[in-house]
Design a protein around this motif. Structure first.
Motif: not given
Length: 192
Positions: A95-104
């Protein structure tokens, strides 16, 4: 011990999270106390939790901002530097966000797991439909409403609690900022 989850939202007096028309950010009512308070809130170590739509809106807002815009307020910069989980079935990383993860998966399942595993408090600014579902599931520990002194009956967008369940609210903190904006922190419980 489970991490505390705060649903943090800006609101007009009539319950809208934003407005169209000629309103500006913060409904034009931001002052130095509000901006300092927001920075203080986001100085604390915490993990942000966003739904996909709110993440997209923040990422677009930050990407299209200029140095003169409200987007560069220090609290927004600080919020963007915090670790974040974006709950989404449609986004993929990175993602275009420092230290972000996607959780499905389902937000209720994701946040229940985060509350068990996180060593820092959780905070979500916006993400209205996700937070309504989390409230109904009993996962929101605090609802923090920053209430701006405006009524947006004709131009209001994003009704905050439209379609929400019924809740009793226990006021646990309150303050007035800049002489006109209210910050109200409640402990919600499902009304039965």
């Amino acid at each position: 011990m489970a991490a505390t989850y705060t649903f943090d939202v800006f609101s007009s007096l009539d319950g809208f999270g934003a407005a169209g028309g000629n309103w500006t950010g913060y409904w034009g009512r931001q002052g130095p106390e509000l901006l300092d308070r927001r920075l203080d809130l986001y100085r604390e170590d915490q993990r942000m939790v966003f739904g996909a739509n709110t993440y997209r809106a923040f990422a677009q807002m930050v990407a299209s901002s200029s140095e003169e815009s409200d987007v560069h307020d220090p609290w927004v910069t600080r919020m963007r530097s915090l670790p974040a989980t974006v709950v989404s079935a449609t986004l993929d990383g990175p993602l275009d966000w420092p230290d972000a993860t996607v959780a499905g998966g389902d937000a209720v399942d994701v946040v229940a797991r985060l509350k068990k595993e996180s060593e820092v408090p959780l905070r979500s600014h916006g993400s209205l439909s996700m937070n309504r579902a989390l409230m109904a599931a009993g996962l929101v520990d605090r609802v923090q409403v920053t209430l701006f002194p405006v009524i947006t009956g004709q131009t209001g967008l994003d009704p905050i609690f439209q379609g929400a369940a019924d809740f009793d609210l226990e006021l646990i903190e309150h303050r007035t900022l800049d002489g006109h904006t209210q910050e109200l922190v409640y402990r919600p419980s499902l009304h039965v």
